[in-house]
Design a protein around this motif. Structure first.
Motif, PDB file in Angstrom:
ATOM      1  N   GLU A 101       1.897 -17.955  28.377  1.00 47.55           N
ATOM      2  CA  GLU A 101       1.924 -16.782  27.261  1.00 47.55           C
ATOM      3  C   GLU A 101       2.343 -17.407  26.008  1.00 47.55           C
ATOM      4  N   GLN A 117       0.478  -5.476  20.007  1.00 47.49           N
ATOM      5  CA  GLN A 117       1.778  -5.851  20.796  1.00 47.49           C
ATOM      6  C   GLN A 117       1.628  -7.225  21.215  1.00 47.49           C
ATOM      7  N   THR A 118       2.832  -7.734  21.377  1.00 53.43           N
ATOM      8  CA  THR A 118       3.129  -9.069  22.029  1.00 53.43           C
ATOM      9  C   THR A 118       4.172  -8.820  23.121  1.00 53.43           C
ATOM     10  N   LYS A 119       4.443  -9.750  23.988  1.00 59.05           N
ATOM     11  CA  LYS A 119       5.303  -9.906  25.194  1.00 59.05           C
ATOM     12  C   LYS A 119       6.570 -10.771  25.074  1.00 59.05           C
ATOM     13  N   ASP A 120       7.477 -10.231  25.880  1.00 63.26           N
ATOM     14  CA  ASP A 120       8.734 -11.010  25.895  1.00 63.26           C
ATOM     15  C   ASP A 120       8.654 -12.501  26.227  1.00 63.26           C
ATOM     16  N   TRP A 121       9.641 -13.152  26.035  1.00 61.89           N
ATOM     17  CA  TRP A 121       9.489 -14.499  26.238  1.00 61.89           C
ATOM     18  C   TRP A 121       9.758 -14.841  27.838  1.00 61.89           C
ATOM     19  N   ASN A 122       8.930 -14.825  28.753  1.00 59.97           N
ATOM     20  CA  ASN A 122       8.805 -15.076  30.118  1.00 59.97           C
ATOM     21  C   ASN A 122       8.170 -16.123  30.656  1.00 59.97           C
ATOM     22  N   GLY A 137       3.775 -14.287  22.803  1.00 59.71           N
ATOM     23  CA  GLY A 137       5.285 -13.716  22.858  1.00 59.71           C
ATOM     24  C   GLY A 137       5.534 -13.230  21.515  1.00 59.71           C
ATOM     25  N   HIS A 138       6.487 -12.661  21.628  1.00 60.25           N
ATOM     26  CA  HIS A 138       7.220 -12.018  20.058  1.00 60.25           C
ATOM     27  C   HIS A 138       7.230 -13.119  19.379  1.00 60.25           C
ATOM     28  N   GLY A 184      12.336 -12.213  16.845  1.00 58.79           N
ATOM     29  CA  GLY A 184      12.718 -12.143  18.213  1.00 58.79           C
ATOM     30  C   GLY A 184      12.380 -10.856  19.047  1.00 58.79           C
ATOM     31  N   GLU A 185      11.936 -10.100  18.213  1.00 59.95           N
ATOM     32  CA  GLU A 185      11.370  -8.859  18.970  1.00 59.95           C
ATOM     33  C   GLU A 185      10.028  -8.494  18.440  1.00 59.95           C
ATOM     34  N   GLN A 186       9.575  -7.150  18.904  1.00 58.26           N
ATOM     35  CA  GLN A 186       8.084  -6.782  18.583  1.00 58.26           C
ATOM     36  C   GLN A 186       8.009  -6.561  17.280  1.00 58.26           C
TER      37      GLN A 186
END
Length: 741
Positions: free
Chosen positions: A355, A346-351, A361-362, A322-324
């Motif tokens: 995406e 790099q990946t992104k927060d779940w927003n 996302g992560h 659930g994190e990078q």
């Protein structure tokens, strides 16, 4: 099976394990005493030189060499100069050459004392027993758990074992111990040596492991506590991070908050971290400097050592839950630098849903893997995700490219949701909602477990992915995948299932999913409300027929047990047949598995773990009373033909050759393996010794591609029936196995 031991072969085997003055690890040492009589520091494999002795049937090439005429001309000039130097050296070193010739004759005479072994073959057929359980003998409390890793940390030729309970609970040591993690030294080699010394012909029926968790430093803590405490660990993988020729350790767990234990009525808060531990060459581990960047990553779902840039130093891939996810670049001092962003990972927060549907996302990682899926020398990095989230696949190169969706690894292409029982519950009450008008009524008592705006999206229609196994299942020379998944009947067909992903062999990694029915991996369910708790698995050739078979651990739900599948693929068409329980073993709630030749007799044995989650005495295949690990000796594979390879890299290659690619071809088989630095659900790892069954064939052509900048390739023709020490640039040296009949 009679246990008569051929003492002459045994003496050779014990001598081989002590190669290069390698003293035996003191198998009698326990946590009550520090081991003495330690092994030598093996050091890095010695460099290959311009005049390294290569046999006539051995080829050496540079896999990335430029074939231009200009380079060829330059090489010719360089070779001419080298030849002149070599001639001069030959004249000045005549005496040395004479001695070397004498040594070579002596070596050849020694090798001749180890005759090739050729058997009729031992392909499995129904009704033949494959394994026999051997009760494990411990000097103290038995090891119990479902997290298993193998690594020969004292380099005596007999694989050792790390066992953990899941979670972040610390060990309570001292007079009334409550254990969570074990490092177990394999004493089988010492047992054999003792028997030979006493001229006894019977092997002990019970394999012995000594718990060296405390004396080895495996459980060492950084902080001081009011009671003896062992450092928590969930993930464990072995690798040589400081290039001194022995196996070091990464240990990790969910360190996002302090753990707490109660000792003699006192609640103790335990604040520790994920760690790198360096092997001092004597079977003892030391924590690295507290400034290590690895300690900052607090929630690993798995770990894999790899050399992503082929600089000769191991790197560390650490997917997070659930994190990078993080990639750490290593150096020869065992230090690591976080290069995640620099390498494009790099990946992104779940927003944003769009995406997440693109796997940007992560990850929600439950495992790690690193294997070269397009044979370009750059390992792909994989993170399998829980919670129906997309799996991540990063294609290697100068930087990494996210090919999770394009490769077909993120999830299968079944995005149906109307057969999900909780979706049916929602639709029953919301017929005007999108897609709900014709959805059938549910078959369950309803509860609120469906978010209609999200749960129909691709990022919520994948699998509960645990382990990903890298293996060449169809024998076509590229690495395929097997994914394990938790799947529930109520989730419907849109929930991914455990299956084979066949590599298409393209430069840009892509997989095909033929499905379980087409590959012989279909599961039979005795009742309608079933759960598949598939989390751990390993690929290994149990009958030495030259094809990787599959053990699948199933656990944590009623009716789950271990499954064994025999690989019967022909002509590139992958196919498995399930082995009946009576031919191998019944192991309920099977969670955790490792394969290794623990007794060095030429076939692969299994150690399996156990889970007591969701026990139900009224259901079949219920939990056992304890989570003690079980050892199953392979009793059929030793009758077949095989070779084993202990790879050692030279300068420019990591010393224990993690990432080396080996292809073995014989008259009837073709197979490819890589030396792995860990994989699977919270850190699984098989022995780094590569094992190849040969069926009825008595020799094989072996091609080794070393993981250095040039991807140096060497070829050898080797006889069946031996383990070979393969030092880059040198002639493979056969090490005799323990022979029994």
């Amino acid at each position: 099976m009679p246990k008569t031991l051929f003492l002459a072969a045994l003496a050779l085997a014990v001598a081989a394990c002590d190669d290069d003055d390698n003293d035996d690890f003191d198998a009698a040492a326990s946590d009550a005493e520090t081991p003495h009589n330690p092994r030598r520091d093996a050091g890095p494999a010695k460099d290959a030189t311009a005049d390294s002795a290569i046999p006539a049937d051995t080829a050496v090439e540079d896999a990335s060499a430029d074939s231009s005429e200009e380079d060829a001309s330059q090489d010719a000039e360089s070779d001419a100069e080298s030849d002149a130097d070599a001639e001069s050296d030959a004249e000045s070193d005549a005496d040395t050459d004479a001695d070397a010739e004498s040594d070579a004759e002596s070596d050849a005479e020694t090798d001749a004392q180890i005759p090739p072994v050729c058997n009729p073959g031992s392909a499995y057929s129904a009704g033949n027993a494959i394994f026999k359980e051997r009760p494990l003998k411990f000097a103290n409390a038995p090891a119990a758990g479902s997290r298993l890793s193998v690594g020969d940390f004292d380099d005596d030729g007999f694989p050792d074992l790390a066992v953990r309970q899941p979670g972040n609970t610390p060990d309570i040591l001292g007079e009334n111990p409550v254990r969570q993690a074990w490092l177990l030294h394999n004493d089988f080699g010492q047992l054999l040596a003792d028997e030979a010394a006493e001229f006894e012909g019977e092997l002990q029926d019970q394999p012995a492991f000594t718990d060296v968790s405390v004396s080895s430093g495996f459980l060492a803590v950084r902080n001081e506590y009011s009671a003896p405490i062992g450092r928590p660990m969930d993930v464990v993988v072995f690798g040589d991070v400081d290039n001194d020729g022995d196996l070091d350790l990464y240990t990790g767990f969910d360190a996002s908050s302090a753990a707490s234990v109660t000792v003699d009525g006192e609640a103790i808060s335990v604040s520790e971290s994920c760690e790198i531990l360096l092997n001092d060459g004597q079977g003892h581990f030391d924590l690295v400097d507290a400034s290590s960047a690895v300690r900052k990553r607090k929630n690993p779902g798995g770990a894999a050592f790899t050399d992503f840039n082929r600089d000769g130093f191991l790197d560390l891939w650490l997917p997070q839950n659930g994190e990078q996810d993080a990639l750490f670049q290593g150096n020869a001092a065992g230090e690591f630098k976080n290069v995640t962003r620099a390498m494009g990972l790099q990946t992104k927060d779940w927003n944003y849903i769009n995406e997440l549907n693109q796997a940007l996302g992560h990850s929600v990682a439950w495992s790690a893997a690193a294997c070269d899926l397009n044979d370009d020398g750059y390992p792909e990095l994989l993170a399998a995700s829980y919670g129906r989230a997309p799996n991540h696949l990063w294609q290697g190169g100068e930087t990494y490219q996210n090919r999770s969706i394009a490769s077909g690894y993120a999830y299968d292409q079944n995005f149906s949701w109307t057969d999900n029982q909780f979706a049916r519950c929602y639709c029953q009450s919301n017929r005007s909602a999108a897609g709900c008008a014709d959805v059938p009524a549910p078959l369950i008592s309803c509860s609120n477990n469906w978010t209609h705006s999200q749960d129909r999206e691709a990022f919520r229609l994948g699998g509960n992915s645990a382990a990903t196994v890298c293996a060449d299942f169809d024998g076509d020379g590229d690495i395929d995948l097997f994914t394990t998944e938790i799947k529930h009947w109520w989730a419907g067909e849109g929930s991914d299932e455990s299956e084979i992903l066949l590599n298409s062999g393209e430069p840009d990694v892509r997989f095909e999913r033929p499905g379980r029915e087409a590959t012989g991996l279909a599961m039979q369910h005795p009742q309608a409300n079933w759960d598949e708790g598939h989390m751990t698995a390993t690929a290994f050739d149990f009958d030495n027929d030259g094809r990787p078979d599959l053990y699948l651990g199933a656990s944590d739900y009623a009716g789950n047990y271990g499954h064994l599948y025999h690989n019967v693929s022909e002509g590139g068409q992958v196919m498995f047949e399930e082995v009946p329980l009576e031919d191998f073993f019944e192991h309920n709630r099977s969670h955790g598995v490792v394969a290794a030749d623990f007794d060095r007799d030429g076939d692969l044995d299994l150690v399996v773990g156990h889970s007591r989650s969701r026990c139900d005495a009224s259901s079949p295949h219920d939990c056992y009373s304890t989570t003690e690990v079980r050892y199953f000796e392979n009793v059929m594979g030793q009758d077949g033909n095989w070779i084993q390879l202990d790879l050692r890299g030279a300068e420019g290659t990591n010393p224990l050759a993690i990432g080396a690619r080996v292809t073995v071809k014989s008259a009837s088989t073709s197979q490819t393996q890589e030396v792995s630095g860990g994989y699977g659900h919270y850190g699984a790892q098989n022995d780094r010794i590569l094992h190849f069954g040969l069926g009825a064939d008595c020799e094989a052509e072996v091609t080794v591609t070393w993981p250095n900048q040039d991807r140096t390739t060497e070829r050898f023709t080797l006889n069946a029936g031996s383990r070979y020490k393969v030092i880059q640039g040198e002639i493979p040296a056969p090490l005799p196995s323990v022979t029994r009949q």
